[in-house]
Write an enzyme that holds these catalytic residues in place. Structure first.
Site, PDB file in Angstrom:
ATOM      1  N   ILE A 101       0.773  -1.223   0.142  1.00  0.00           N
ATOM      2  CA  ILE A 101       0.007  -0.004   0.037  1.00  0.00           C
ATOM      3  C   ILE A 101       0.767   1.223  -0.032  1.00  0.00           C
ATOM      4  CG2 ILE A 101      -1.918  -0.930   1.008  1.00  0.00           C
ATOM      5  CD1 ILE A 101      -1.142   0.399   3.651  1.00  0.00           C
ATOM      6  N   TYR A 143       2.115   2.658  17.367  1.00  0.00           N
ATOM      7  CA  TYR A 143       0.867   1.788  16.882  1.00  0.00           C
ATOM      8  C   TYR A 143      -0.476   2.653  16.948  1.00  0.00           C
ATOM      9  CZ  TYR A 143      -2.475  -1.830  15.915  1.00  0.00           C
ATOM     10  OH  TYR A 143      -3.521  -2.568  15.359  1.00  0.00           O
ATOM     11  N   ARG A 189       4.648  -7.388  33.116  1.00  0.00           N
ATOM     12  CA  ARG A 189       5.405  -6.388  32.449  1.00  0.00           C
ATOM     13  C   ARG A 189       5.035  -5.068  32.472  1.00  0.00           C
ATOM     14  NH1 ARG A 189       4.319  -9.626  26.891  1.00  0.00           N
ATOM     15  NH2 ARG A 189       2.052  -9.178  27.474  1.00  0.00           N
TER      16      ARG A 189
HETATM   17  N1  LIG Z   1      -6.027  -8.914  15.732  1.00  0.00           N
HETATM   18  C1  LIG Z   1      -6.633  -7.974  16.476  1.00  0.00           C
HETATM   19  O1  LIG Z   1      -6.815  -8.258  17.710  1.00  0.00           O
HETATM   20  C2  LIG Z   1      -6.772  -6.577  16.051  1.00  0.00           C
HETATM   21  C3  LIG Z   1      -7.404  -5.817  16.942  1.00  0.00           C
HETATM   22  C4  LIG Z   1      -7.762  -4.421  16.740  1.00  0.00           C
HETATM   23  C5  LIG Z   1      -7.586  -4.044  15.331  1.00  0.00           C
HETATM   24  N2  LIG Z   1      -6.849  -4.766  14.513  1.00  0.00           N
HETATM   25  C6  LIG Z   1      -6.525  -4.106  12.933  1.00  0.00           C
HETATM   26  O2  LIG Z   1      -7.104  -5.327  12.140  1.00  0.00           O
HETATM   27  C7  LIG Z   1      -6.237  -5.178  10.860  1.00  0.00           C
HETATM   28  C8  LIG Z   1      -5.930  -6.608  10.587  1.00  0.00           C
HETATM   29  O3  LIG Z   1      -5.074  -7.246  11.640  1.00  0.00           O
HETATM   30  P1  LIG Z   1      -4.706  -8.692  11.582  1.00  0.00           P
HETATM   31  O4  LIG Z   1      -4.704  -8.876  13.118  1.00  0.00           O
HETATM   32  O5  LIG Z   1      -5.662  -9.472  10.744  1.00  0.00           O
HETATM   33  O6  LIG Z   1      -3.199  -8.433  11.161  1.00  0.00           O
HETATM   34  P2  LIG Z   1      -2.379  -9.354   9.885  1.00  0.00           P
HETATM   35  O7  LIG Z   1      -1.022  -9.010  10.144  1.00  0.00           O
HETATM   36  O8  LIG Z   1      -2.872 -10.810  10.188  1.00  0.00           O
HETATM   37  O9  LIG Z   1      -3.093  -8.687   8.570  1.00  0.00           O
HETATM   38  C9  LIG Z   1      -2.717  -7.503   8.300  1.00  0.00           C
HETATM   39  C10 LIG Z   1      -2.224  -7.763   6.649  1.00  0.00           C
HETATM   40  O10 LIG Z   1      -2.106  -6.626   6.109  1.00  0.00           O
HETATM   41  C11 LIG Z   1      -0.828  -6.902   5.245  1.00  0.00           C
HETATM   42  N3  LIG Z   1       0.086  -5.753   5.148  1.00  0.00           N
HETATM   43  C12 LIG Z   1       1.080  -5.174   6.019  1.00  0.00           C
HETATM   44  N4  LIG Z   1       1.683  -4.247   5.618  1.00  0.00           N
HETATM   45  C13 LIG Z   1       1.251  -4.243   4.223  1.00  0.00           C
HETATM   46  C14 LIG Z   1       1.763  -3.236   3.282  1.00  0.00           C
HETATM   47  N5  LIG Z   1       2.562  -2.367   3.333  1.00  0.00           N
HETATM   48  N6  LIG Z   1       0.819  -3.337   2.149  1.00  0.00           N
HETATM   49  C15 LIG Z   1      -0.102  -4.343   1.769  1.00  0.00           C
HETATM   50  N7  LIG Z   1      -0.437  -5.185   2.885  1.00  0.00           N
HETATM   51  C16 LIG Z   1       0.300  -5.038   4.056  1.00  0.00           C
HETATM   52  C17 LIG Z   1      -0.077  -8.284   5.782  1.00  0.00           C
HETATM   53  O11 LIG Z   1       0.621  -9.134   4.930  1.00  0.00           O
HETATM   54  C18 LIG Z   1      -1.250  -8.952   6.502  1.00  0.00           C
HETATM   55  O12 LIG Z   1      -1.856  -9.890   5.507  1.00  0.00           O
HETATM   56  C19 LIG Z   1      -5.010  -4.250  11.250  1.00  0.00           C
HETATM   57  O13 LIG Z   1      -5.567  -3.063  10.948  1.00  0.00           O
HETATM   58  C20 LIG Z   1      -5.107  -4.280  12.639  1.00  0.00           C
HETATM   59  O14 LIG Z   1      -4.375  -3.023  13.067  1.00  0.00           O
HETATM   60  C21 LIG Z   1      -6.588  -6.117  14.810  1.00  0.00           C
END
Ligand SMILES: NC(=O)c1ccc[n+]([C@@H]2O[C@H](COP(=O)([O-])OP(=O)(O)OC[C@H]3O[C@@H](n4cnc5c(N)ncnc54)[C@H](O)[C@@H]3O)[C@@H](O)[C@H]2O)c1
Length: 308
Positions: free
Chosen positions: A52, A141, A265
């Site tokens: 992205i 973050y 922690r």
């Molecule tokens: N998992 C949680 O508990 C949680 C809680 C709150 C918010 N979120 C948000 O939900 C979203 C998804 O989180 P997740 O847990 O599935 O994480 P994840 O790391 O499994 O998914 C993120 C995806 O983004 C892709 N990515 C990262 N940098 C990129 C880039 N520069 N260009 C293109 N793709 C890129 C990664 O390859 C990955 O597939 C995130 O925005 C995260 O901040 C997650």
């Protein structure tokens, strides 16, 4: 209707893609596979392995695919990495998002759905945390996840792009990486499934709010429809202690593994759980998968993975 999902090879994004396809949407996935996995991507989605941060390639994809909606999950998700490398965090989470927003500008995109995080609240001032709770970020973050909410609001005011920001509590479920520090459920399930003792920092009485990934996927699709803009918590609204989590996993596995308690922690938040009253009353979203059932699904998934 076509939906472009950034981060669709990741944990949450891939479940959203599956649900979209199940509901008959055409889906385009953009992911650089930095943390995602090819095997997570639904075979009926069109996939672009693109970062992205590459504004030209992102714009080309939008021009070619002409999506009706965007679900922007791509993100650097590690709190620790954001402290070690705040520039990378901002490049992906802020500048990368601006590239996506700039591509939405002047396109037929009706709405963008974005997952914010409980990491923006810091130590809660009151519980449960609602959408009006003051923000106090404790990591780059947290800052980057919240900064995007301002950009969404500004792009809505200037260009009329509708948006919903979903502030998710601790999401858990199949495909979650068990090496990340955010995924305590995944880490504990993996360890205890393999007969190992999980490590608890502190006395285990810290409180968290766990929400199953398919409930988050449903909330995302519900947020897409209609003209509602703004910020909504997506959470269970239920308090779960880490000790209770261990107990529940033990119960399902019919075993009695004792956790190893280590020193608390620094900077860890003791009590955190959120309110889902707003999303419940406005979007009519409700949590469907309770913790015990979600854990059962996760452990079944680990069993299946073991056989492959
Ligand atoms: N998992 C949680 O508990 C949680 C809680 C709150 C918010 N979120 C948000 O939900 C979203 C998804 O989180 P997740 O847990 O599935 O994480 P994840 O790391 O499994 O998914 C993120 C995806 O983004 C892709 N990515 C990262 N940098 C990129 C880039 N520069 N260009 C293109 N793709 C890129 C990664 O390859 C990955 O597939 C995130 O925005 C995260 O901040 C997650």
């Amino acid at each position: 209707m076509k939906v472009l999902v950034t981060g669709g090879a990741g944990f949450v994004g891939s479940h959203i893609v599956d649900l979209l396809i199940q509901r008959g949407y055409e889906v385009v996935v953009v992911d650089n596979l930095y943390h995602g996995n090819l095997k997570n991507i639904n075979s009926r989605a069109v996939f672009y392995k693109v970062d992205i941060r590459d504004k030209y390639k992102i714009k080309d994809i939008f021009d070619k695919e002409k999506p009706d909606y965007v679900i922007h999950e791509a993100s650097q998700i590690s709190v620790e990495n954001s402290i070690e490398n705040p520039i990378l965090d901002a490049e992906i989470n802020i500048l990368g998002t601006i590239n996506v927003l700039e591509s939405c500008k002047g396109s037929k995109v009706k709405k963008i759905i974005y997952p914010a995080s409980a990491a923006i609240f810091g130590e809660p001032e009151y519980l449960p945390i609602d959408e009006k709770h003051p923000l106090s970020m404790l990591s780059p973050y947290g800052v980057s996840k919240h900064t995007v909410e301002h950009y969404l609001d500004v792009y809505n005011k200037i260009y009329g792009i509708n948006y919903v920001s979903l502030r998710c509590s601790n999401v858990y479920g199949p495909r979650q990486d068990s090496s990340g520090e955010g995924g305590v459920v995944s880490i504990f399930c993996n360890k205890m499934f393999n007969g190992e003792r999980p490590i608890i920092f502190g006395d285990g009485e810290q409180i968290r709010d766990f929400i199953y990934v398919t409930d988050v996927a449903r909330a995302t699709l519900m947020a897409m429809s209609g003209n509602i803009n703004g910020i909504f918590n997506v959470c269970s609204g239920t308090k779960t202690s880490i000790n209770k989590l261990v107990k529940s996993i033990n119960k399902i596995l019919d075993q009695d593994i004792k956790a190893i308690n280590k020193e608390e922690r620094k900077g860890d938040i003791k009590f955190s759980f959120m309110s889902n009253v707003k999303i419940n009353s406005i979007l009519k979203w409700e949590q469907k998968i309770r913790l015990e059932d979600g854990l059962r699904n996760m452990l079944k998934y680990l069993e299946m993975e073991k056989k492959v």
